[in-house]
Write an enzyme that holds these catalytic residues in place. Structure first.
Site, PDB file in Angstrom:
ATOM      1  N   LYS A  23       2.048   3.667   3.809  1.00 20.07           N
ATOM      2  CA  LYS A  23       1.086   3.823   2.715  1.00 20.07           C
ATOM      3  C   LYS A  23      -0.337   3.481   3.166  1.00 20.07           C
ATOM      4  O   LYS A  23      -1.267   4.227   2.917  1.00 20.07           O
ATOM      5  CB  LYS A  23       1.446   2.918   1.533  1.00 20.07           C
ATOM      6  CG  LYS A  23       2.771   3.228   0.882  1.00 20.07           C
ATOM      7  CD  LYS A  23       2.982   2.368  -0.372  1.00 20.07           C
ATOM      8  CE  LYS A  23       3.032   0.880  -0.104  1.00 20.07           C
ATOM      9  NZ  LYS A  23       4.230   0.418   0.601  1.00 20.07           N
ATOM     10  N   ARG A  97       3.481  -2.605  -8.733  1.00 21.85           N
ATOM     11  CA  ARG A  97       4.737  -2.899  -8.059  1.00 21.85           C
ATOM     12  C   ARG A  97       5.813  -3.346  -9.033  1.00 21.85           C
ATOM     13  O   ARG A  97       6.947  -3.606  -8.612  1.00 21.85           O
ATOM     14  CB  ARG A  97       4.500  -4.048  -7.075  1.00 21.85           C
ATOM     15  CG  ARG A  97       4.553  -3.655  -5.604  1.00 21.85           C
ATOM     16  CD  ARG A  97       4.147  -4.898  -4.859  1.00 21.85           C
ATOM     17  NE  ARG A  97       4.492  -4.947  -3.478  1.00 21.85           N
ATOM     18  CZ  ARG A  97       3.697  -4.554  -2.488  1.00 21.85           C
ATOM     19  NH1 ARG A  97       2.556  -3.982  -2.738  1.00 21.85           N
ATOM     20  NH2 ARG A  97       4.067  -4.739  -1.236  1.00 21.85           N
TER      21      ARG A  97
HETATM   22  P1  ADP Z   1       3.846  -4.010   2.331  1.00 23.57           P
HETATM   23  O1  ADP Z   1       3.655  -2.783   1.509  1.00 23.57           O
HETATM   24  O2  ADP Z   1       3.876  -3.709   3.797  1.00 23.57           O
HETATM   25  O3  ADP Z   1       4.984  -4.875   1.885  1.00 23.57           O
HETATM   26  P2  ADP Z   1       1.417  -5.203   1.184  1.00 23.57           P
HETATM   27  O4  ADP Z   1       0.254  -5.455   2.041  1.00 23.57           O
HETATM   28  O5  ADP Z   1       1.304  -4.121   0.166  1.00 23.57           O
HETATM   29  O6  ADP Z   1       2.593  -4.944   2.200  1.00 23.57           O
HETATM   30  O7  ADP Z   1       1.846  -6.537   0.414  1.00 23.57           O
HETATM   31  C1  ADP Z   1       2.071  -7.763   1.074  1.00 23.57           C
HETATM   32  C2  ADP Z   1       2.522  -8.837   0.072  1.00 23.57           C
HETATM   33  O8  ADP Z   1       1.469  -9.062  -0.877  1.00 23.57           O
HETATM   34  C3  ADP Z   1       3.735  -8.481  -0.782  1.00 23.57           C
HETATM   35  O9  ADP Z   1       4.949  -8.755  -0.130  1.00 23.57           O
HETATM   36  C4  ADP Z   1       3.507  -9.375  -2.011  1.00 23.57           C
HETATM   37  O10 ADP Z   1       3.844 -10.715  -1.761  1.00 23.57           O
HETATM   38  C5  ADP Z   1       1.999  -9.311  -2.188  1.00 23.57           C
HETATM   39  N1  ADP Z   1       1.576  -8.192  -3.080  1.00 23.57           N
HETATM   40  C6  ADP Z   1       0.840  -7.102  -2.710  1.00 23.57           C
HETATM   41  N2  ADP Z   1       0.638  -6.293  -3.762  1.00 23.57           N
HETATM   42  C7  ADP Z   1       1.279  -6.866  -4.825  1.00 23.57           C
HETATM   43  C8  ADP Z   1       1.452  -6.507  -6.188  1.00 23.57           C
HETATM   44  N3  ADP Z   1       0.945  -5.360  -6.698  1.00 23.57           N
HETATM   45  N4  ADP Z   1       2.182  -7.351  -6.982  1.00 23.57           N
HETATM   46  C9  ADP Z   1       2.699  -8.482  -6.508  1.00 23.57           C
HETATM   47  N5  ADP Z   1       2.575  -8.880  -5.231  1.00 23.57           N
HETATM   48  C10 ADP Z   1       1.869  -8.092  -4.386  1.00 23.57           C
END
Ligand code: ADP
Length: 196
Positions: A23, A97
């Protein structure tokens, strides 16, 4: 023929897919091509962690365990960002999410008379996902890219985020599934095609 994109009118795209689906990589390319701002809640949280803010201190342990940061915190962060954007030209990456986040986003957008133009789902098989994330762990050393945490993030995706595939699938404009296997250029071509 590709649709004309005017950079002074609103455009909202949403990227969904499991961790490791690519993504972030694809979001960057698409943002450049269409003049959008990438709104990655993961990147925003990592900035808070590295700047040592109160929010960052609270979020770190949750992120390191591969769990989700609370909906209230995430929604407030996104709302503040959207309020400063004019026009709203955004690609949501890693948000929403949870169903609560998706519903809150719908409300925020309705208040501003905005709507999501396209929801893109990047599909990659699970073996490839784990392999990609372990590779990234070696290159970038992200604290949440250990095998155990990766497995938990997958589980969290399946239980908390995957229901959004139905949530958006049932809406009028539906969801655009794109095969995320193969090299970066091939995947970005497929994405451009479903958006044209
Ligand atoms: P990936 O898609 O590789 O898991 P991200 O960078 O999107 O990594 O997210 C890393 C972490 O940040 C997630 O595992 C979570 O703990 C937190 N996080 C990111 N976006 C959200 C969200 N929309 N809601 C809740 N936690 C989030």
């Amino acid at each position: 023929m590709a649709k004309e994109t005017s950079f002074d009118t609103a455009e909202l795209l949403l990227f969904m897919g499991p961790p490791g689906a690519g993504k972030g990589t694809q979001a960057k390319l698409l943002c450049e091509a269409r003049g959008l701002e990438q709104l990655s809640t993961g990147d925003m949280l990592r900035s808070h962690v590295s700047e040592g803010t109160e929010l960052g201190k609270k979020a770190k342990a949750i992120m390191d365990a591969g769990e989700l940061v609370s909906d209230d915190v995430i929604i407030a962060m996104v709302q503040a960002k959207l309020e400063e954007m004019q026009p709203v030209r955004v690609l949501f990456d890693g948000f929403p999410r949870t169903t609560a986040q998706a519903e809150a986003l719908d409300e925020l957008l309705a208040e501003a008379s905005l709507k999501i133009d396209s929801v893109i789902l990047l599909e990659v098989n699970e073996d490839e996902l784990v392999e990609r994330l372990l590779q990234r762990a070696q290159e970038q050393g992200r604290d949440d890219d250990t095998e155990e945490v990766i497995r938990n993030r997958m589980k969290v995706f399946h239980t908390q985020t995957a229901p959004l595939i139905d949530y958006y699938g049932q809406k009028e404009d539906g969801i655009k599934a794109v095969d995320g296997m193969g090299d970066v250029a091939a995947v970005s071509e497929r994405i451009a095609k479903v958006l044209s």
